[in-house]
Design a protein around this motif. Structure first.
Motif, PDB file in Angstrom:
ATOM      1  N   ALA A 183      30.458  18.744  54.049  1.00 40.13           N
ATOM      2  CA  ALA A 183      30.730  18.061  52.783  1.00 40.13           C
ATOM      3  C   ALA A 183      29.553  17.970  51.830  1.00 40.13           C
ATOM      4  CB  ALA A 183      31.251  16.646  53.074  1.00 40.13           C
ATOM      5  N   VAL A 184      28.352  18.319  52.293  1.00 43.28           N
ATOM      6  CA  VAL A 184      27.175  18.093  51.443  1.00 43.28           C
ATOM      7  C   VAL A 184      26.393  19.373  51.169  1.00 43.28           C
ATOM      8  CG1 VAL A 184      25.033  16.776  51.194  1.00 43.28           C
ATOM      9  CG2 VAL A 184      27.011  15.719  52.328  1.00 43.28           C
ATOM     10  N   VAL A 185      26.049  20.118  52.209  1.00 43.14           N
ATOM     11  CA  VAL A 185      25.167  21.282  52.055  1.00 43.14           C
ATOM     12  C   VAL A 185      25.661  22.317  51.037  1.00 43.14           C
ATOM     13  CG1 VAL A 185      24.321  23.351  53.257  1.00 43.14           C
ATOM     14  CG2 VAL A 185      23.955  21.103  54.244  1.00 43.14           C
ATOM     15  N   PRO A 186      26.936  22.703  51.034  1.00 43.58           N
ATOM     16  CA  PRO A 186      27.364  23.723  50.054  1.00 43.58           C
ATOM     17  C   PRO A 186      27.052  23.343  48.617  1.00 43.58           C
ATOM     18  CG  PRO A 186      29.055  23.387  51.703  1.00 43.58           C
ATOM     19  CD  PRO A 186      28.046  22.302  51.915  1.00 43.58           C
ATOM     20  N   GLN A 236      24.755  11.648  65.093  1.00 46.07           N
ATOM     21  CA  GLN A 236      25.154  12.998  65.478  1.00 46.07           C
ATOM     22  C   GLN A 236      26.255  13.539  64.575  1.00 46.07           C
ATOM     23  OE1 GLN A 236      25.808  11.875  69.826  1.00 46.07           O
ATOM     24  NE2 GLN A 236      24.884  13.894  70.083  1.00 46.07           N
ATOM     25  N   TYR A 237      27.258  12.722  64.315  1.00 45.81           N
ATOM     26  CA  TYR A 237      28.413  13.137  63.516  1.00 45.81           C
ATOM     27  C   TYR A 237      28.006  13.500  62.088  1.00 45.81           C
ATOM     28  CZ  TYR A 237      32.920  12.639  61.087  1.00 45.81           C
ATOM     29  OH  TYR A 237      34.035  12.848  60.321  1.00 45.81           O
ATOM     30  N   VAL A 238      27.190  12.662  61.471  1.00 48.81           N
ATOM     31  CA  VAL A 238      26.748  12.935  60.098  1.00 48.81           C
ATOM     32  C   VAL A 238      25.853  14.167  60.060  1.00 48.81           C
ATOM     33  CG1 VAL A 238      25.345  12.071  58.183  1.00 48.81           C
ATOM     34  CG2 VAL A 238      26.982  10.552  59.318  1.00 48.81           C
ATOM     35  N   SER A 239      24.903  14.245  60.982  1.00 52.56           N
ATOM     36  CA  SER A 239      23.926  15.338  60.964  1.00 52.56           C
ATOM     37  C   SER A 239      24.547  16.687  61.278  1.00 52.56           C
ATOM     38  CB  SER A 239      22.806  15.052  61.972  1.00 52.56           C
ATOM     39  OG  SER A 239      22.103  13.882  61.628  1.00 52.56           O
ATOM     40  N   HIS A 240      25.441  16.708  62.263  1.00 49.34           N
ATOM     41  CA  HIS A 240      25.992  17.980  62.736  1.00 49.34           C
ATOM     42  C   HIS A 240      27.216  18.429  61.950  1.00 49.34           C
ATOM     43  CE1 HIS A 240      26.920  20.608  66.542  1.00 49.34           C
ATOM     44  NE2 HIS A 240      27.102  21.262  65.423  1.00 49.34           N
ATOM     45  N   ARG A 241      28.030  17.471  61.478  1.00 47.50           N
ATOM     46  CA  ARG A 241      29.295  17.846  60.854  1.00 47.50           C
ATOM     47  C   ARG A 241      29.407  17.476  59.382  1.00 47.50           C
ATOM     48  NH1 ARG A 241      31.125  21.847  63.909  1.00 47.50           N
ATOM     49  NH2 ARG A 241      31.242  21.259  66.107  1.00 47.50           N
ATOM     50  N   VAL A 242      29.227  16.202  59.068  1.00 51.39           N
ATOM     51  CA  VAL A 242      29.491  15.750  57.696  1.00 51.39           C
ATOM     52  C   VAL A 242      28.593  16.450  56.690  1.00 51.39           C
ATOM     53  CG1 VAL A 242      29.509  13.759  56.153  1.00 51.39           C
ATOM     54  CG2 VAL A 242      30.345  13.519  58.501  1.00 51.39           C
ATOM     55  N   ILE A 254      17.929  18.374  52.613  1.00 47.60           N
ATOM     56  CA  ILE A 254      19.235  18.251  53.277  1.00 47.60           C
ATOM     57  C   ILE A 254      19.664  19.584  53.867  1.00 47.60           C
ATOM     58  CG2 ILE A 254      21.698  17.839  52.879  1.00 47.60           C
ATOM     59  CD1 ILE A 254      20.874  15.732  50.811  1.00 47.60           C
ATOM     60  N   ILE A 255      19.453  20.679  53.130  1.00 46.35           N
ATOM     61  CA  ILE A 255      19.828  22.012  53.618  1.00 46.35           C
ATOM     62  C   ILE A 255      19.036  22.366  54.878  1.00 46.35           C
ATOM     63  CG2 ILE A 255      19.825  24.476  53.085  1.00 46.35           C
ATOM     64  CD1 ILE A 255      20.100  23.601  50.082  1.00 46.35           C
ATOM     65  N   VAL A 256      17.721  22.208  54.796  1.00 44.34           N
ATOM     66  CA  VAL A 256      16.859  22.566  55.927  1.00 44.34           C
ATOM     67  C   VAL A 256      17.117  21.650  57.128  1.00 44.34           C
ATOM     68  CG1 VAL A 256      14.469  22.758  56.713  1.00 44.34           C
ATOM     69  CG2 VAL A 256      15.099  23.561  54.430  1.00 44.34           C
ATOM     70  N   TYR A 257      17.288  20.365  56.854  1.00 46.92           N
ATOM     71  CA  TYR A 257      17.532  19.424  57.945  1.00 46.92           C
ATOM     72  C   TYR A 257      18.834  19.752  58.666  1.00 46.92           C
ATOM     73  CZ  TYR A 257      18.979  15.239  60.420  1.00 46.92           C
ATOM     74  OH  TYR A 257      19.422  14.387  61.399  1.00 46.92           O
ATOM     75  N   MET A 271      30.126  31.516  54.366  1.00 47.34           N
ATOM     76  CA  MET A 271      30.613  30.310  55.016  1.00 47.34           C
ATOM     77  C   MET A 271      30.616  29.128  54.047  1.00 47.34           C
ATOM     78  SD  MET A 271      29.172  28.823  58.640  1.00 47.34           S
ATOM     79  CE  MET A 271      27.507  28.722  57.991  1.00 47.34           C
ATOM     80  N   ASN A 272      29.557  28.988  53.276  1.00 44.94           N
ATOM     81  CA  ASN A 272      29.465  27.874  52.343  1.00 44.94           C
ATOM     82  C   ASN A 272      30.386  28.049  51.143  1.00 44.94           C
ATOM     83  OD1 ASN A 272      27.250  25.797  53.159  1.00 44.94           O
ATOM     84  ND2 ASN A 272      26.387  27.786  53.698  1.00 44.94           N
ATOM     85  N   TRP A 273      30.627  29.286  50.732  1.00 43.51           N
ATOM     86  CA  TRP A 273      31.595  29.539  49.677  1.00 43.51           C
ATOM     87  C   TRP A 273      32.997  29.148  50.155  1.00 43.51           C
ATOM     88  CZ3 TRP A 273      32.733  29.731  44.912  1.00 43.51           C
ATOM     89  CH2 TRP A 273      33.816  30.448  44.416  1.00 43.51           C
ATOM     90  N   CYS A 274      33.295  29.451  51.392  1.00 45.77           N
ATOM     91  CA  CYS A 274      34.600  29.093  51.958  1.00 45.77           C
ATOM     92  C   CYS A 274      34.782  27.582  52.029  1.00 45.77           C
ATOM     93  CB  CYS A 274      34.760  29.704  53.348  1.00 45.77           C
ATOM     94  SG  CYS A 274      35.004  31.493  53.336  1.00 45.77           S
ATOM     95  N   VAL A 275      33.691  26.848  52.247  1.00 44.55           N
ATOM     96  CA  VAL A 275      33.780  25.387  52.267  1.00 44.55           C
ATOM     97  C   VAL A 275      34.246  24.871  50.907  1.00 44.55           C
ATOM     98  CG1 VAL A 275      32.446  23.247  52.390  1.00 44.55           C
ATOM     99  CG2 VAL A 275      32.076  25.042  54.092  1.00 44.55           C
ATOM    100  N   MET A 276      33.691  25.427  49.841  1.00 45.60           N
ATOM    101  CA  MET A 276      34.083  24.980  48.506  1.00 45.60           C
ATOM    102  C   MET A 276      35.536  25.340  48.207  1.00 45.60           C
ATOM    103  SD  MET A 276      30.592  25.482  46.290  1.00 45.60           S
ATOM    104  CE  MET A 276      29.885  26.884  47.123  1.00 45.60           C
ATOM    105  N   LEU A 277      35.951  26.524  48.632  1.00 40.12           N
ATOM    106  CA  LEU A 277      37.352  26.898  48.468  1.00 40.12           C
ATOM    107  C   LEU A 277      38.256  26.012  49.330  1.00 40.12           C
ATOM    108  CD1 LEU A 277      37.096  30.813  48.479  1.00 40.12           C
ATOM    109  CD2 LEU A 277      37.310  29.290  46.505  1.00 40.12           C
ATOM    110  N   GLY A 278      37.756  25.627  50.493  1.00 40.15           N
ATOM    111  CA  GLY A 278      38.507  24.725  51.362  1.00 40.15           C
ATOM    112  C   GLY A 278      38.684  23.357  50.734  1.00 40.15           C
ATOM    113  N   LEU A 279      37.665  22.872  50.027  1.00 39.31           N
ATOM    114  CA  LEU A 279      37.772  21.587  49.337  1.00 39.31           C
ATOM    115  C   LEU A 279      38.854  21.651  48.266  1.00 39.31           C
ATOM    116  CD1 LEU A 279      36.866  18.723  48.687  1.00 39.31           C
ATOM    117  CD2 LEU A 279      35.089  19.708  47.208  1.00 39.31           C
TER     118      LEU A 279
END
Length: 390
Positions: free
Chosen positions: A301-304, A291-297, A14-17, A363-371
């Protein structure tokens, strides 16, 4: 133990994709589309339509004169480009200054309601068929408006997104330099997305749309530009990417300022996923859902969380298998580089080689803080803007 193997490799996939694979897959699909249909070309508009440039301006005296000068220098026929600035609640003289400029229309008031409420109110004043949104702290290239409007010759186009460019310099902090690299990569993906079917989220620094398609956005919306552009695609319209219309923006003043901005964006990302949940239906939206799931969701919401899972499962698997030991060393080396990059930044010592691991981790740490912020309901549509570099 076998379950741990699966969990680890699914997380890695998932991370690499998300960060590499999707770009390659989408590019391959675009190449096949070109072979079948040829590459689409866009000619200048036969007749230039009237356009309104809408600019929210809350306490922007530090950059307002520069924005006005840039706006008046845009290469578009006089009388066809209209200027509408929204300065509600400003306390630094922004409203008074704008009212002294006869060439522009000003929406003002004593109460600050937030950017999206300002846009909702401004859109009631727009009479032109096309509207362009831009931020006060950005400069547009002279041909920006011409390059945006030429795409509206196609009736299937509902919006056109310009390119965001971060003005990089050798003195940039690690977050600022990382932001510049990130937006170069984002620009590549947006070009591919646009040619494949549609841009998946426009940047508010420069975005245009057909005025009659605008629908008022909820007042607590954090990422208004993202919501507006995705709702256009949900209606069946295409949002095109135009890199020859670009907005120049300075990087964040510091890592702390960039963190503040990223956490807000991340909270907005989770809010957007919830409000746009209908786009997750591939039977209705097909390629747009992909596109929406691959590029944004996945990215928001998943990679971090996959990064955490991949590290933990790697620790548990490493003692038994040499391959996992090598992978664990690689992971630890990557995060060590990110930490060193952060520590050196505190001493204002910058090594470009460390910008990528630092900004990726940051960036990924900020995502978790954003959640966390989103779950606590601590973010409103009114927010304190991040300070930009001088």
């Amino acid at each position: 133990m076998l379950t741990l193997h699966y969990i680890f490799w699914i997380s890695v996939f998932i991370i690499v994709y998300t960060y590499l694979g999707y770009g390659l897959v989408a590019y391959g699909m675009v190449r096949l589309k070109r072979l079948r249909l040829g590459k689409k070309t866009v000619s200048p508009a036969a007749e230039l339509p009237d356009v309104t440039l809408v600019v929210p301006a809350y306490n922007e005296m530090s950059c307002l004169a520069e924005k006005l000068e840039n706006s008046f220098q845009l290469d578009y026929p006089k009388g066809k480009l209209h200027f509408l600035f929204v300065a509600e609640g400003s306390t630094d003289g922004t409203q008074e200054y704008l009212r002294s400029i006869p060439e522009i229309e000003v929406v003002s008031g004593s109460t600050r309601r937030g950017k999206i409420e300002a846009i909702n109110q401004a859109m009631q004043r727009v009479k032109t068929p096309l509207v362009v949104f831009s931020d006060t702290n950005t400069s547009l290239n002279p041909d920006a408006i011409r390059n945006l409007v030429r795409h509206y010759e196609d009736p299937s186009v509902g919006g056109v997104a310009g390119e965001k460019r971060v003005q990089a310099s050798a003195e940039d902090n690690a977050a600022g330099a990382g932001e510049g690299l990130y937006w170069k990569y984002e620009s590549f993906l947006k070009r591919i997305d646009s040619e494949l079917q549609t841009v998946v989220g426009a940047a508010g620094e420069l975005f245009s749309m057909r005025t009659h398609l605008y629908q008022p956005v909820e007042s607590d919306t954090i990422l208004d530009d993202f919501i507006i552009s995705l709702r256009l695609t949900g209606q069946g319209y295409q949002v095109v990417y135009e890199p020859e219309a670009y907005a120049l923006e300075k990087p964040s003043f510091s890592v702390a300022e960039e963190m503040k901005r990223k956490i807000r964006i991340s909270a907005g990302g989770f809010q957007s996923i919830r409000r746009l949940s209908h786009l997750l239906n591939p039977f209705r939206y097909g390629l747009l859902t992909f596109q929406y799931v691959s590029h944004r969701v996945l990215r928001w919401a998943v990679v971090p969380f996959c990064l955490i899972v991949a590290l933990v499962t790697n620790f548990l698997l490493a003692p038994a298998v040499p391959l996992y030991q090598v992978l664990l060393v690689a992971q630890l080396a990557f995060y060590t580089c990110a930490l060193v990059g952060y520590l050196l930044e505190q001493k204002r010592l910058r090594i470009k080689l460390l910008f990528v691991p630092f900004y990726f981790s940051f960036m990924n740490w900020c995502v978790m803080l954003g959640l966390v912020r989103y779950m606590k309901g601590q973010q409103s549509g009114i927010w304190e803007k991040a300070r930009r570099a001088a």
